[in-house]
Design a protein around this motif. Structure first.
Motif, PDB file in Angstrom:
ATOM      1  N   SER A 104      81.739  92.554  50.763  1.00 15.54           N
ATOM      2  CA  SER A 104      82.049  91.700  51.904  1.00 15.54           C
ATOM      3  C   SER A 104      81.026  91.920  53.008  1.00 15.54           C
ATOM      4  N   GLN A 105      80.839  90.870  53.815  1.00 16.85           N
ATOM      5  CA  GLN A 105      79.891  90.936  54.917  1.00 16.85           C
ATOM      6  C   GLN A 105      80.291  92.022  55.913  1.00 16.85           C
ATOM      7  N   ASN A 106      81.576  92.086  56.227  1.00 17.05           N
ATOM      8  CA  ASN A 106      82.036  93.089  57.183  1.00 17.05           C
ATOM      9  C   ASN A 106      81.784  94.505  56.686  1.00 17.05           C
ATOM     10  N   TYR A 107      82.101  94.752  55.403  1.00 13.47           N
ATOM     11  CA  TYR A 107      81.928  96.102  54.860  1.00 13.47           C
ATOM     12  C   TYR A 107      80.453  96.493  54.844  1.00 13.47           C
ATOM     13  N   LYS A 108      79.615  95.603  54.346  1.00 11.12           N
ATOM     14  CA  LYS A 108      78.186  95.873  54.245  1.00 11.12           C
ATOM     15  C   LYS A 108      77.578  96.188  55.613  1.00 11.12           C
ATOM     16  N   HIS A 109      77.886  95.352  56.605  1.00 13.51           N
ATOM     17  CA  HIS A 109      77.305  95.537  57.933  1.00 13.51           C
ATOM     18  C   HIS A 109      77.881  96.763  58.635  1.00 13.51           C
ATOM     19  N   ALA A 110      79.162  97.048  58.407  1.00  7.38           N
ATOM     20  CA  ALA A 110      79.756  98.235  59.027  1.00  7.38           C
ATOM     21  C   ALA A 110      79.094  99.503  58.511  1.00  7.38           C
ATOM     22  N   LYS A 111      78.870  99.560  57.214  1.00  7.87           N
ATOM     23  CA  LYS A 111      78.240 100.743  56.627  1.00  7.87           C
ATOM     24  C   LYS A 111      76.790 100.878  57.059  1.00  7.87           C
ATOM     25  N   SER A 112      76.039  99.786  57.030  1.00  8.03           N
ATOM     26  CA  SER A 112      74.624  99.846  57.403  1.00  8.03           C
ATOM     27  C   SER A 112      74.434 100.108  58.895  1.00  8.03           C
ATOM     28  N   SER A 113      75.493  99.886  59.671  1.00  9.82           N
ATOM     29  CA  SER A 113      75.411 100.095  61.120  1.00  9.82           C
ATOM     30  C   SER A 113      75.977 101.441  61.556  1.00  9.82           C
ATOM     31  N   GLY A 114      76.266 102.307  60.593  1.00 12.83           N
ATOM     32  CA  GLY A 114      76.639 103.676  60.921  1.00 12.83           C
ATOM     33  C   GLY A 114      78.106 103.942  61.152  1.00 12.83           C
ATOM     34  N   PHE A 115      78.966 102.985  60.847  1.00 11.82           N
ATOM     35  CA  PHE A 115      80.392 103.222  61.019  1.00 11.82           C
ATOM     36  C   PHE A 115      80.955 103.949  59.799  1.00 11.82           C
ATOM     37  N   SER A 116      82.054 104.625  59.989  1.00 16.37           N
ATOM     38  CA  SER A 116      82.628 105.455  58.937  1.00 16.37           C
ATOM     39  C   SER A 116      83.142 104.611  57.773  1.00 16.37           C
ATOM     40  N   GLU A 117      83.324 105.258  56.634  1.00 14.28           N
ATOM     41  CA  GLU A 117      83.890 104.596  55.468  1.00 14.28           C
ATOM     42  C   GLU A 117      85.287 104.071  55.773  1.00 14.28           C
ATOM     43  N   LYS A 118      86.038 104.837  56.550  1.00 12.45           N
ATOM     44  CA  LYS A 118      87.396 104.429  56.916  1.00 12.45           C
ATOM     45  C   LYS A 118      87.390 103.123  57.703  1.00 12.45           C
ATOM     46  N   ILE A 119      86.494 103.023  58.685  1.00 13.00           N
ATOM     47  CA  ILE A 119      86.405 101.800  59.496  1.00 13.00           C
ATOM     48  C   ILE A 119      85.881 100.643  58.652  1.00 13.00           C
ATOM     49  N   ALA A 120      84.867 100.926  57.828  1.00 11.17           N
ATOM     50  CA  ALA A 120      84.285  99.872  56.986  1.00 11.17           C
ATOM     51  C   ALA A 120      85.336  99.273  56.053  1.00 11.17           C
ATOM     52  N   ARG A 121      86.173 100.119  55.491  1.00  9.81           N
ATOM     53  CA  ARG A 121      87.225  99.616  54.596  1.00  9.81           C
ATOM     54  C   ARG A 121      88.294  98.851  55.365  1.00  9.81           C
ATOM     55  N   LYS A 122      88.549  99.276  56.593  1.00 11.47           N
ATOM     56  CA  LYS A 122      89.577  98.623  57.389  1.00 11.47           C
ATOM     57  C   LYS A 122      89.192  97.186  57.730  1.00 11.47           C
ATOM     58  N   VAL A 123      87.905  96.954  57.947  1.00  2.00           N
ATOM     59  CA  VAL A 123      87.460  95.609  58.330  1.00  2.00           C
ATOM     60  C   VAL A 123      86.975  94.788  57.140  1.00  2.00           C
ATOM     61  N   ALA A 124      86.830  95.432  55.977  1.00  2.00           N
ATOM     62  CA  ALA A 124      86.167  94.806  54.825  1.00  2.00           C
ATOM     63  C   ALA A 124      86.771  93.467  54.411  1.00  2.00           C
ATOM     64  N   LEU A 125      88.074  93.388  54.327  1.00  2.00           N
ATOM     65  CA  LEU A 125      88.717  92.192  53.796  1.00  2.00           C
ATOM     66  C   LEU A 125      89.256  91.260  54.886  1.00  2.00           C
ATOM     67  N   LYS A 126      88.882  91.515  56.117  1.00  2.00           N
ATOM     68  CA  LYS A 126      89.314  90.669  57.223  1.00  2.00           C
ATOM     69  C   LYS A 126      88.390  89.454  57.349  1.00  2.00           C
ATOM     70  N   PRO A 127      88.909  88.320  57.821  1.00  2.66           N
ATOM     71  CA  PRO A 127      88.060  87.146  58.037  1.00  2.66           C
ATOM     72  C   PRO A 127      86.945  87.470  59.033  1.00  2.66           C
ATOM     73  N   HIS A 128      85.711  87.141  58.675  1.00  2.00           N
ATOM     74  CA  HIS A 128      84.561  87.499  59.496  1.00  2.00           C
ATOM     75  C   HIS A 128      84.515  86.642  60.759  1.00  2.00           C
ATOM     76  N   LEU A 129      84.599  87.274  61.919  1.00  2.00           N
ATOM     77  CA  LEU A 129      84.578  86.577  63.197  1.00  2.00           C
ATOM     78  C   LEU A 129      83.153  86.162  63.532  1.00  2.00           C
ATOM     79  N   ASN A 130      82.966  84.884  63.880  1.00  2.00           N
ATOM     80  CA  ASN A 130      81.632  84.340  64.149  1.00  2.00           C
ATOM     81  C   ASN A 130      81.345  84.387  65.650  1.00  2.00           C
ATOM     82  N   ILE A 131      80.490  85.320  66.044  1.00  2.00           N
ATOM     83  CA  ILE A 131      80.209  85.554  67.455  1.00  2.00           C
ATOM     84  C   ILE A 131      79.253  84.511  68.042  1.00  2.00           C
ATOM     85  N   GLY A 132      78.877  83.504  67.253  1.00  2.00           N
ATOM     86  CA  GLY A 132      78.013  82.439  67.749  1.00  2.00           C
ATOM     87  C   GLY A 132      78.657  81.593  68.827  1.00  2.00           C
ATOM     88  N   ALA A 133      79.976  81.643  68.896  1.00  2.00           N
ATOM     89  CA  ALA A 133      80.726  80.999  69.979  1.00  2.00           C
ATOM     90  C   ALA A 133      81.984  81.818  70.204  1.00  2.00           C
TER      91      ALA A 133
END
Length: 300
Positions: free
Chosen positions: A152-181
């Motif tokens: 998932s996009q959330n999991y991949k970006h959370a891990k590559s951005s230095g967040f813990s495995e616990k946080i990455a898994r917590k956000v992994a399956l959530k709908p990806h929020l689009n910060i463009g607006a």
């Protein structure tokens, strides 16, 4: 004094798109009660002179969080990934802040109203990249028959951005929020938490996308309040758009074919449209026809 403000950012390469965004806002009479402010990440003096006649204020974007030069590589427009988390600092005294990426334009004022309404009571107002028309939201790598590794996009970006495995898994399956607006009130608690998470993301990961994963973690891990708007408020799957001949507007591809609020040319799939305002797209109509049309904003 206007209470609400719409803000965007661009460099000289995105000026044309930014100018179209501003024009698309001002074409609505309702915009007279809303301020428009611009963050400058490399606009020319001539470009700023043109914009200054149309908007309330222009300020130079800064690196509000220190980022190593080797990550920036001269791409000053990447300030957009940082400065949007500090909007009240740049333009104080507004009640509600609505950010719209420069490569987007407003097709319906209803979306603007929804963003401002949705952020009331100190909530984040935002849409997601998950929608019935968008298709796949997760990827799976299949192996050993029925077993699969979910990507998932959330999991991949959370891990590559230095967040813990616990946080990455917590956000992994959530709908990806689009910060463009997105929209937030000035006093919303999200700003500080978002900035904290953004510092973590910028320290370990790339600048591009850092603000997006930081906000996803702010909502899904830090559990701050959110109002998730329909995808038509920030529509990015351009190839799925349909055109309603009777209403003369772009709409969702499925019933009830709701009018698109913000047309957003995000992603590599839309490079041709972003780079050429005269690019012709083939667009299906709600009555089963197919027409050719330019999808960039044109007030004429």
């Amino acid at each position: 004094m206007k209470e609400n403000v719409i803000i965007s950012l661009a460099d000289s390469n995105y000026f044309e798109l930014l100018d179209e965004l501003v024009e698309s806002i001002k074409i609505f009479k309702e915009s007279e009660k809303t301020a428009i402010c611009i963050l400058d990440a490399g606009l020319t003096e001539d470009q700023k002179r043109i914009l200054s006649k149309k908007v309330d204020e222009i300020k130079s974007a800064e690196w509000d969080i220190e980022v190593p030069d080797f990550k920036i590589k001269g791409k000053e427009w990447l300030k957009s990934q940082v400065s949007r988390a500090f909007l009240p600092k740049y333009f104080p005294n507004y009640k509600k802040y609505l950010w719209i990426d420069a490569d987007a334009w407003v097709n319906s004022w209803e979306a603007i109203e929804l963003y401002f309404k949705g952020c009331e009571n100190k909530k984040l107002s935002i849409s997601t990249t998950a929608d019935r028309a968008y298709g796949r939201v997760l990827r799976a790598e299949w192996f050993f028959g029925s077993f699969a590794r979910i990507k998932s996009q959330n999991y991949k970006h959370a891990k590559s951005s230095g967040f813990s495995e616990k946080i990455a898994r917590k956000v992994a399956l959530k709908p990806h929020l689009n910060i463009g607006a997105f929209a937030l009130e000035a006093e919303a608690p999200h700003w500080n938490i978002w900035q904290k998470n953004l510092k973590t993301a910028l320290k370990s990961g790339k600048i591009w996308g850092s603000e997006q994963i930081a906000m996803n973690i702010t909502i899904y891990n830090d559990e701050l309040d959110v109002e998730i708007l329909p995808a038509y408020c920030n529509w990015t799957l351009i190839e799925a758009l349909k055109f309603d001949k009777n209403k003369n507007t772009l709409v969702e591809p499925y019933l009830p074919n709701h009018q698109i609020g913000i047309v957003h040319f995000a992603g590599k799939n839309n490079d041709q449209i972003r780079n050429n305002k005269n690019f012709i797209s083939k667009v299906k109509t709600v009555d089963g026809d197919e027409i050719e049309m330019k999808l960039r904003f044109n007030k004429n």
